[in-house]
Design a protein around this motif. Structure first.
Motif, PDB file in Angstrom:
ATOM      1  N   GLY A  52       3.867   4.635 -16.315  1.00  0.00           N
ATOM      2  CA  GLY A  52       3.547   5.059 -17.670  1.00  0.00           C
ATOM      3  C   GLY A  52       2.496   4.215 -18.357  1.00  0.00           C
ATOM      4  N   HIS A  53       1.965   3.212 -17.670  1.00  0.00           N
ATOM      5  CA  HIS A  53       0.900   2.382 -18.238  1.00  0.00           C
ATOM      6  C   HIS A  53      -0.459   3.005 -17.963  1.00  0.00           C
ATOM      7  CE1 HIS A  53       4.185  -0.615 -17.649  1.00  0.00           C
ATOM      8  NE2 HIS A  53       3.788  -0.985 -18.838  1.00  0.00           N
ATOM      9  N   ASP A  54      -1.411   2.753 -18.846  1.00  0.00           N
ATOM     10  CA  ASP A  54      -2.776   3.243 -18.664  1.00  0.00           C
ATOM     11  C   ASP A  54      -3.408   2.538 -17.459  1.00  0.00           C
ATOM     12  OD1 ASP A  54      -5.586   3.731 -18.890  1.00  0.00           O
ATOM     13  OD2 ASP A  54      -5.344   4.095 -21.042  1.00  0.00           O
ATOM     14  N   ALA A  55      -3.962   3.322 -16.547  1.00  0.00           N
ATOM     15  CA  ALA A  55      -4.553   2.755 -15.328  1.00  0.00           C
ATOM     16  C   ALA A  55      -5.691   1.792 -15.630  1.00  0.00           C
ATOM     17  CB  ALA A  55      -5.057   3.885 -14.429  1.00  0.00           C
ATOM     18  N   ARG A  56      -6.345   1.953 -16.766  1.00  0.00           N
ATOM     19  CA  ARG A  56      -7.472   1.081 -17.102  1.00  0.00           C
ATOM     20  C   ARG A  56      -7.039  -0.374 -17.255  1.00  0.00           C
ATOM     21  NH1 ARG A  56      -9.662   3.978 -22.372  1.00  0.00           N
ATOM     22  NH2 ARG A  56      -7.382   4.043 -22.657  1.00  0.00           N
ATOM     23  N   HIS A  57      -5.767  -0.604 -17.530  1.00  0.00           N
ATOM     24  CA  HIS A  57      -5.287  -1.965 -17.766  1.00  0.00           C
ATOM     25  C   HIS A  57      -4.540  -2.545 -16.573  1.00  0.00           C
ATOM     26  CE1 HIS A  57      -6.703  -1.094 -21.701  1.00  0.00           C
ATOM     27  NE2 HIS A  57      -5.766  -0.192 -21.934  1.00  0.00           N
ATOM     28  N   TYR A  58      -4.492  -1.780 -15.487  1.00  0.00           N
ATOM     29  CA  TYR A  58      -3.900  -2.297 -14.254  1.00  0.00           C
ATOM     30  C   TYR A  58      -4.794  -3.384 -13.662  1.00  0.00           C
ATOM     31  CZ  TYR A  58       0.303   0.295 -12.989  1.00  0.00           C
ATOM     32  OH  TYR A  58       1.590   0.739 -12.908  1.00  0.00           O
ATOM     33  N   PRO A  59      -4.236  -4.303 -12.885  1.00  0.00           N
ATOM     34  CA  PRO A  59      -5.062  -5.327 -12.232  1.00  0.00           C
ATOM     35  C   PRO A  59      -5.890  -4.723 -11.110  1.00  0.00           C
ATOM     36  CG  PRO A  59      -2.820  -5.440 -11.412  1.00  0.00           C
ATOM     37  CD  PRO A  59      -2.798  -4.435 -12.539  1.00  0.00           C
ATOM     38  N   ARG A  60      -6.925  -5.407 -10.727  1.00  0.00           N
ATOM     39  CA  ARG A  60      -7.662  -5.040  -9.519  1.00  0.00           C
ATOM     40  C   ARG A  60      -6.828  -5.502  -8.321  1.00  0.00           C
ATOM     41  NH1 ARG A  60     -12.527  -3.791  -7.343  1.00  0.00           N
ATOM     42  NH2 ARG A  60     -13.076  -4.819  -5.388  1.00  0.00           N
ATOM     43  N   PHE A  61      -6.638  -4.630  -7.350  1.00  0.00           N
ATOM     44  CA  PHE A  61      -5.814  -4.972  -6.204  1.00  0.00           C
ATOM     45  C   PHE A  61      -6.625  -5.696  -5.140  1.00  0.00           C
ATOM     46  CE2 PHE A  61      -3.498  -1.172  -7.822  1.00  0.00           C
ATOM     47  CZ  PHE A  61      -2.342  -1.844  -8.203  1.00  0.00           C
ATOM     48  N   ASP A  62      -6.112  -6.828  -4.687  1.00  0.00           N
ATOM     49  CA  ASP A  62      -6.741  -7.533  -3.578  1.00  0.00           C
ATOM     50  C   ASP A  62      -6.548  -6.735  -2.289  1.00  0.00           C
ATOM     51  OD1 ASP A  62      -7.426  -9.663  -5.227  1.00  0.00           O
ATOM     52  OD2 ASP A  62      -5.584 -10.769  -4.766  1.00  0.00           O
ATOM     53  N   ASN A  63      -7.440  -6.962  -1.327  1.00  0.00           N
ATOM     54  CA  ASN A  63      -7.265  -6.352  -0.010  1.00  0.00           C
ATOM     55  C   ASN A  63      -5.946  -6.823   0.593  1.00  0.00           C
ATOM     56  OD1 ASN A  63     -10.608  -6.890  -0.038  1.00  0.00           O
ATOM     57  ND2 ASN A  63      -9.913  -4.839   0.516  1.00  0.00           N
ATOM     58  N   LEU A  64      -5.177  -5.914   1.119  1.00  0.00           N
ATOM     59  CA  LEU A  64      -3.867  -6.128   1.749  1.00  0.00           C
ATOM     60  C   LEU A  64      -2.752  -6.474   0.759  1.00  0.00           C
ATOM     61  CD1 LEU A  64      -3.165  -5.624   4.754  1.00  0.00           C
ATOM     62  CD2 LEU A  64      -5.595  -6.046   4.392  1.00  0.00           C
ATOM     63  N   SER A  65      -3.028  -6.441  -0.547  1.00  0.00           N
ATOM     64  CA  SER A  65      -1.922  -6.579  -1.498  1.00  0.00           C
ATOM     65  C   SER A  65      -1.075  -5.315  -1.426  1.00  0.00           C
ATOM     66  CB  SER A  65      -2.445  -6.794  -2.914  1.00  0.00           C
ATOM     67  OG  SER A  65      -3.149  -5.646  -3.366  1.00  0.00           O
ATOM     68  N   SER A  66       0.196  -5.443  -1.795  1.00  0.00           N
ATOM     69  CA  SER A  66       1.074  -4.277  -1.736  1.00  0.00           C
ATOM     70  C   SER A  66       1.816  -4.092  -3.050  1.00  0.00           C
ATOM     71  CB  SER A  66       2.064  -4.381  -0.582  1.00  0.00           C
ATOM     72  OG  SER A  66       3.083  -5.308  -0.873  1.00  0.00           O
ATOM     73  N   SER A  67       2.143  -2.848  -3.328  1.00  0.00           N
ATOM     74  CA  SER A  67       2.933  -2.472  -4.499  1.00  0.00           C
ATOM     75  C   SER A  67       4.075  -1.601  -3.990  1.00  0.00           C
ATOM     76  CB  SER A  67       2.080  -1.697  -5.506  1.00  0.00           C
ATOM     77  OG  SER A  67       0.957  -2.471  -5.910  1.00  0.00           O
ATOM     78  N   VAL A  68       5.289  -2.013  -4.280  1.00  0.00           N
ATOM     79  CA  VAL A  68       6.458  -1.325  -3.722  1.00  0.00           C
ATOM     80  C   VAL A  68       7.019  -0.338  -4.730  1.00  0.00           C
ATOM     81  CG1 VAL A  68       8.812  -1.634  -2.859  1.00  0.00           C
ATOM     82  CG2 VAL A  68       7.000  -3.238  -2.184  1.00  0.00           C
ATOM     83  N   THR A  78       7.140  -3.576  -7.479  1.00  0.00           N
ATOM     84  CA  THR A  78       6.132  -4.637  -7.556  1.00  0.00           C
ATOM     85  C   THR A  78       4.764  -3.991  -7.749  1.00  0.00           C
ATOM     86  OG1 THR A  78       5.620  -4.743  -5.179  1.00  0.00           O
ATOM     87  CG2 THR A  78       7.447  -6.110  -5.958  1.00  0.00           C
ATOM     88  N   ILE A  79       3.853  -4.743  -8.349  1.00  0.00           N
ATOM     89  CA  ILE A  79       2.467  -4.297  -8.534  1.00  0.00           C
ATOM     90  C   ILE A  79       1.562  -5.392  -8.003  1.00  0.00           C
ATOM     91  CG2 ILE A  79       0.666  -3.682 -10.192  1.00  0.00           C
ATOM     92  CD1 ILE A  79       2.842  -2.582 -12.017  1.00  0.00           C
ATOM     93  N   GLY A  80       0.849  -5.108  -6.927  1.00  0.00           N
ATOM     94  CA  GLY A  80      -0.041  -6.114  -6.353  1.00  0.00           C
ATOM     95  C   GLY A  80       0.674  -7.397  -5.994  1.00  0.00           C
ATOM     96  N   ASP A  81       1.868  -7.265  -5.395  1.00  0.00           N
ATOM     97  CA  ASP A  81       2.690  -8.397  -4.950  1.00  0.00           C
ATOM     98  C   ASP A  81       3.366  -9.163  -6.084  1.00  0.00           C
ATOM     99  OD1 ASP A  81       2.173  -8.024  -2.149  1.00  0.00           O
ATOM    100  OD2 ASP A  81       0.205  -8.946  -2.442  1.00  0.00           O
ATOM    101  N   VAL A  82       3.267  -8.666  -7.306  1.00  0.00           N
ATOM    102  CA  VAL A  82       3.894  -9.317  -8.465  1.00  0.00           C
ATOM    103  C   VAL A  82       5.097  -8.477  -8.902  1.00  0.00           C
ATOM    104  CG1 VAL A  82       3.549 -10.023 -10.869  1.00  0.00           C
ATOM    105  CG2 VAL A  82       1.689 -10.285  -9.199  1.00  0.00           C
ATOM    106  N   PRO A  83       6.252  -9.083  -9.174  1.00  0.00           N
ATOM    107  CA  PRO A  83       7.406  -8.316  -9.656  1.00  0.00           C
ATOM    108  C   PRO A  83       7.029  -7.436 -10.848  1.00  0.00           C
ATOM    109  CG  PRO A  83       8.059 -10.567  -9.187  1.00  0.00           C
ATOM    110  CD  PRO A  83       6.559 -10.532  -9.064  1.00  0.00           C
ATOM    111  N   TYR A  84       7.624  -6.254 -10.896  1.00  0.00           N
ATOM    112  CA  TYR A  84       7.199  -5.255 -11.877  1.00  0.00           C
ATOM    113  C   TYR A  84       7.231  -5.760 -13.317  1.00  0.00           C
ATOM    114  CZ  TYR A  84       7.143  -1.293 -14.975  1.00  0.00           C
ATOM    115  OH  TYR A  84       6.833  -0.459 -16.004  1.00  0.00           O
ATOM    116  N   LEU A  85       8.317  -6.376 -13.739  1.00  0.00           N
ATOM    117  CA  LEU A  85       8.411  -6.785 -15.136  1.00  0.00           C
ATOM    118  C   LEU A  85       7.319  -7.772 -15.510  1.00  0.00           C
ATOM    119  CD1 LEU A  85      12.271  -7.076 -15.656  1.00  0.00           C
ATOM    120  CD2 LEU A  85      10.731  -5.250 -16.418  1.00  0.00           C
ATOM    121  N   GLU A  86       7.036  -8.697 -14.610  1.00  0.00           N
ATOM    122  CA  GLU A  86       5.961  -9.668 -14.864  1.00  0.00           C
ATOM    123  C   GLU A  86       4.601  -8.972 -14.924  1.00  0.00           C
ATOM    124  OE1 GLU A  86       3.909 -13.496 -12.592  1.00  0.00           O
ATOM    125  OE2 GLU A  86       5.962 -12.904 -12.080  1.00  0.00           O
ATOM    126  N   ALA A  87       4.359  -8.064 -13.992  1.00  0.00           N
ATOM    127  CA  ALA A  87       3.094  -7.335 -13.979  1.00  0.00           C
ATOM    128  C   ALA A  87       2.955  -6.455 -15.211  1.00  0.00           C
ATOM    129  CB  ALA A  87       3.001  -6.488 -12.712  1.00  0.00           C
TER     130      ALA A  87
END
Length: 203
Positions: A151-167, A179-188
């Protein structure tokens, strides 16, 4: 459970060029990134690997599958990167100069990317009968797909590093971001909301 993984580095990644649907292969760094990342998925939890049909994603997936001794069960057209039309091959700086409003001829609509991303997740889940699957795709595709779930605006998402994963996990009839880019969801999510607030203040 799906781990949505960005492919390894290509020469265009290194040069900061928009790739979109242009089929740029992995470079040596990208192949090394895929081999190094495999250990993060060892241990028997993950059961299959799939990818976008574009070569950089498919080769990343095949390297992971080989290193983990998992089946590579195919490609999904729904996982293709966002089409950038006339902007493919140019740098971010050139993009800002030529199309400051980002109305790019031939660009696939963000909402369409998000919709097919959700279709991809449902199809992969249905065709893998409850398995936990590694899904190799592309940065813009992942950003729009995940934003449609969180539900967040994609414009404010982080840039994903190569081989980073989001579960993401399907539970109680809906997808949930873990997770978003290997960071726990709440923190991201806190970081995403902070960037959104900063952008609003600057507008």
């Amino acid at each position: 459970m799906l781990a949505l993984i960005r492919h390894g580095q290509t020469d265009w990644n290194f040069a900061g060029r928009l790739q979109g649907r242009t089929d740029i292969p992995l470079n040596a760094v990208g192949r090394a990134q895929a081999r190094a990342a495999a250990s993060a998925y060892a241990g028997g939890y993950w059961e299959a690997v799939v990818s976008s049909p574009l070569g950089r994603a498919r080769e990343t997936a095949e390297i992971l599958a080989d290193a983990l001794d998992l089946p590579f069960t195919g490609t999904y057209d729904e996982l293709l990167e966002q089409e950038y039309g006339e902007a493919e091959g140019i740098t971010g700086a050139e993009l800002a100069t030529r199309w400051p409003d980002r109305v790019i001829p031939g660009k696939e609509a963000d909402a369409d990317v998000a919709a097919r991303g959700r279709r991809a997740m449902h199809r992969i889940a249905a065709e893998h009968d409850g398995q936990h699957v590694l899904v190799v795709a592309h940065g813009a595709f992942l950003r729009h797909t995940l934003s449609s779930v969180s539900g967040h605006d994609a414009r404010h998402y982080p840039r994903f590093d190569n081989l980073s994963s989001s579960v993401v996990q399907f539970a109680n009839g809906a997808w949930h971001v873990r997770t978003i880019g290997d960071v726990p969801y709440l923190e991201a999510a806190v970081a995403i909301e902070r960037r959104a607030a900063e952008a609003e203040r600057a507008a």
